[in-house]
Design an enzyme around this catalytic site. Structure first.
Site, mmCIF file in Angstrom:
data_model
loop_
_atom_site.group_PDB
_atom_site.id
_atom_site.type_symbol
_atom_site.label_atom_id
_atom_site.label_comp_id
_atom_site.label_asym_id
_atom_site.label_seq_id
_atom_site.Cartn_x
_atom_site.Cartn_y
_atom_site.Cartn_z
ATOM 1 N N ASP A 1 15.423 -25.807 -99.432
ATOM 2 C CA ASP A 1 15.425 -26.841 -100.646
ATOM 3 C C ASP A 1 16.961 -26.933 -100.821
ATOM 4 O OD1 ASP A 1 14.599 -28.212 -102.688
ATOM 5 O OD2 ASP A 1 13.392 -26.644 -103.409
ATOM 6 N N ASP B 1 8.715 -34.481 -105.787
ATOM 7 C CA ASP B 1 8.020 -33.157 -106.500
ATOM 8 C C ASP B 1 6.904 -33.846 -107.414
ATOM 9 O OD1 ASP B 1 9.604 -31.123 -105.741
ATOM 10 O OD2 ASP B 1 10.972 -31.515 -107.351
HETATM 11 C C1 GLA Z 1 12.379 -28.006 -105.858
HETATM 12 C C2 GLA Z 1 11.351 -28.285 -105.027
HETATM 13 C C3 GLA Z 1 9.886 -27.764 -105.734
HETATM 14 C C4 GLA Z 1 10.174 -26.464 -105.922
HETATM 15 C C5 GLA Z 1 11.432 -26.211 -106.721
HETATM 16 C C6 GLA Z 1 11.501 -24.567 -106.829
HETATM 17 O O1 GLA Z 1 12.273 -28.609 -107.237
HETATM 18 O O2 GLA Z 1 11.321 -29.647 -104.626
HETATM 19 O O3 GLA Z 1 9.003 -27.980 -104.898
HETATM 20 O O4 GLA Z 1 10.221 -25.807 -104.693
HETATM 21 O O5 GLA Z 1 12.545 -26.593 -106.296
HETATM 22 O O6 GLA Z 1 12.652 -24.390 -107.766
#
Ligand code: GLA
Length: 713
Positions: free
Chosen positions: A450, A514
């Site tokens: 990420d 997301d």
């Molecule tokens: C990001 C990712 C999510 C999740 C969060 C965790 O927003 O896109 O899928 O993993 O971080 O903090």
């Protein structure tokens, strides 16, 4: 070289690229498009010859592969550099042409006055017909060369490509196509976020007025790069138009010492004469067969269960264990432990940088959970955000100087975290050592990598460094991949903020967004499909009420949307009703049944009215197809229209059924569902009629998605 030594023709698939690159002259693209078999390039040059126009230069200034500053073309230069304000007007002439095969060429150019060498690396891929274009700049002078801008190439735009679609978007709403009305002047998108970005994906799609998904000429361009970028289209008043893409540099960011070279990211360009969907299929083919590692082709893509929206930072172990059991029960094949497992990460304010299991929640480490997951027959995946550090972390307390920053400037607050300076070898080493240890000590086959903030002040030791930071990130991922050859990696950046062909050269899928809101996902996934195939688009069944939009959607709708992607789920299975779990399980089973088709078929977007999103996949041998038809908002007319199925074999007939939802009910009865027994054994219909007559859609409530299955008999 083929033909006379003034020209090079690259031929691959149905494409010809004709370059005019006589030694001593300026190199340019003479033609790029449908394959030409009997057209002499010298004749093409004469056919396209332009002339003096009153009120302008006595002879028109010719364009080139860079339109560099010294050329004097009125549009924006594709190369702009200087030596302390001097040597600013580079003017490149070909010195050498190297062609090893029929689809690649290197054109070396030099400017003896400003002492710069520019080498164009151009290819046309035999499998996909996608053109690739990079420029390498070498400082052949004796003092420093500051480069302000260097496009990967300056590509002339086909005069028919008047209609431009750019990409906009935001966090949880990526890949939104925006049509830009025909213009004279410039279309410019500058991405300074330090990642590919949510709102300025470096891609363009262009077509003629009549171009649609299945017909008409069209062109697309994408910069395979995960850092800052500039995309521009310039339409000059003399009728010529050019596309340029390259890295966006902060002041003084790129400077070459004598003898040093810089190579641009790769610009991918494609054209199709039969519609936008055909163009996307070329890009999909290119990504799958030329760019991505083939490790993912070796087995079907497993169904994911991701813990994020089920537990957030609440890593109570019994819940995680029970979730694993439920996930396996409904058909998950891989379990991904998301954010919250490490250091002092009890919320999003602390812990980033401390890559060891949190003793508060994992007193015995990750071993017991991993063992439980694998004993249930699932693979185990783990979330990391390696480039980041929280001020509240052991790492930051020990090394507060390890971050990117600009002297005298406050950091812009962003999710309470700073960006580590990967260009410092000790930082990359620290990250490698910690990841390597976890991956070596445990049975972890997947990493969700990420990156959750924009980079506003990417300074390293006094200089801007996002270009070097992006290369250092690539090197770190490559090192992890080399050490763990079977590891699969997902590229996530607050959803789809780092999705591009540069990152996908070293990762295996993207977290598309997301937003797990299935309605949002319809347009996000459709937009992303211009450059990305379904199998690399992470698509999860989320909770009934989406935590981002607050919208409530039925399980059937959520399943239908996730089914057309790399399917997974990300909801609290422990609080779902048994009815919903049964529907989910059936949806996962359906995905598995058709997974080879969804991930290996030819992809089509359908032309539909605005309230509908319809996409489909057709088996390469046209033996079957699946089409998803989603009534997004409801229609103005009393009844919905027909579905016209593209890509089938017109000489064959297809047993036509509705594969999802398991039992569709139309608002009023009887309907086409009964007329053709679409809920039951279906009816055999001619492929030609499905394409040309169309199939009436039953009257449905908004926010309903049907999946049709067509099987050749
Ligand atoms: C990001 C990712 C999510 C999740 C969060 C965790 O927003 O896109 O899928 O993993 O971080 O903090």
């Amino acid at each position: 070289m083929s033909e006379s030594s003034d020209f090079v023709t690259l031929t691959a698939g149905n494409t010809s690229l004709v370059l005019n690159c006589a030694v001593g002259a300026r190199p340019c693209i003479l033609y790029w498009g449908e394959k030409l078999v009997q057209s002499d390039p010298a004749l093409l040059l004469r056919m396209t010859s332009r002339q003096h126009a009153p009120g302008s230069a006595d002879a028109e200034v010719e364009s080139s592969l860079l339109n560099e500053t010294g050329a004097g073309v009125s549009g924006s230069p594709g190369f702009s550099a200087h030596r302390n304000g001097t040597a600013w007007a580079s003017f490149f002439r070909v010195t050498e042409v190297r062609q090893s095969d029929t689809n690649r060429v290197e054109i070396v150019c030099e400017d003896k006055t400003t002492k710069v060498r520019a080498t164009h690396l151009i290819g046309v891929d035999p499998g996909s017909s996608v053109m690739t274009c990079q420029t390498e700049i070498e400082n052949i002078g004796t003092d420093g060369l500051a480069i302000d801008w260097c496009a990967s190439g300056n590509l002339p735009l086909d005069p028919r490509a008047k209609h431009l679609f750019g990409f906009t978007g935001r966090w949880s709403g990526e890949f939104q196509l925006e049509e830009v009305a025909p213009f004279l002047g410039s279309y410019v998108r500058e991405n300074k976020s330090g990642r590919t970005s949510h709102d300025k994906f470096p891609g363009l799609v262009l077509g003629a007025a009549e171009t649609n998904e299945q017909a008409g000429p069209c062109f697309a361009f994408h910069l395979g790069w995960s850092g800052n970028s500039r995309v521009r289209v310039d339409r000059l008043s003399d009728g010529r138009a050019f596309v340029q893409m390259g890295e966006y540099f902060f002041p003084g960011e790129l400077s070459l010492a004598p003898g040093e070279t810089y190579r641009t990211p790769c610009l991918f360009a494609g054209f199709a004469s039969r519609g936008f969907s055909a163009l996307s299929r070329k890009f999909h083919h290119h990504l799958k067969h030329t760019i991505m590692d083939d490790r993912i082709q070796r087995k079907p893509r497993p169904i994911h269960y991701n813990t994020w929206e089920a537990v957030y930072f609440d890593h109570a172990s019994d819940k995680l264990f029970k979730l694993a059991e439920k996930a396996a029960e409904v058909g998950a094949e891989r379990y991904i432990l998301d954010d919250g497992w490490f250091g002092a990460r009890r919320n999003d304010k602390a812990g980033l940088g401390d890559w060891w299991p949190s003793e508060d929640v994992y007193p015995e480490g990750l071993g017991p959970l991993i063992k439980h997951v694998t004993s249930l027959g699932m693979e185990f995946g783990l979330w990391f955000e390696p480039e980041m550090v929280n001020p509240d972390s052991e790492l930051f307390r020990k090394h507060p100087d390890w971050i990117l920053q600009a002297e005298g400037v406050e950091q812009v607050p962003f999710r309470g975290q700073y960006v580590l300076d990967l260009t410092r070898p000790e930082v990359s080493e620290y990250l490698f050592v910690h990841l390597h240890k976890l991956l070596s000590d445990h049975d972890i086959s997947y990493v969700k990598w990420d990156m959750n903030r924009d980079v506003h002040h990417p300074g390293s030791r006094g200089r801007p460094a996002i270009s070097r930071q992006t290369r250092a990130l690539y090197a770190l991922i490559d090192r992890v991949r080399t050490a763990h050859p079977d590891l699969e990696i997902e590229s996530c950046s607050s959803g789809g903020g780092r999705a591009d062909y540069g990152i996908l050269q070293r990762t295996d899928r993207i977290w598309t967004s997301d937003s797990n809101d299935a309605l949002d996902r319809q347009s996000i996934q459709r937009g992303a499909s211009h450059f990305f195939p379904l199998e690399i688009m992470g698509a999860h069944v989320g909770p009934e009420t989406c935590h981002i939009t607050g919208r409530r959607l039925k399980m059937e709708m959520r399943v239908a949307t996730a089914l057309f992607g790399h399917m997974g789920m990300e909801l609290n299975l422990l609080s779902e009703s048994q009815d919903n779990l049964n529907i989910l399980k059936a949806g996962i089973a359906l995905h598995k049944q058709h997974r080879a088709l969804i991930h290996g078929g030819d992809y089509y977007r359908l032309d539909t009215p605005g309230h509908v999103n319809a996409v489909g996949v057709v088996a390469p041998d046209q033996s079957e197809a699946l089409v998803s038809w989603c009534n997004v908002t409801g229609h103005n007319e009393t009844l919905p229209g027909r579905i016209y199925v593209p890509g089938l074999d017109r000489s064959k007939s297809y047993r036509t059924k509705i594969a999802w939802p398991k039992k569709v009910r139309s608002v009023s009865r009887p309907s086409v569902l009964e007329a053709l027994s679409l809920n039951e054994e279906g009816t055999v219909l001619p492929g030609e009629a499905l394409e040309h007559v169309g199939l009436q859609v039953p009257l449905l409530h908004p926010e309903t998605c049907l999946i049709y299955h067509f099987e050749a008999i």
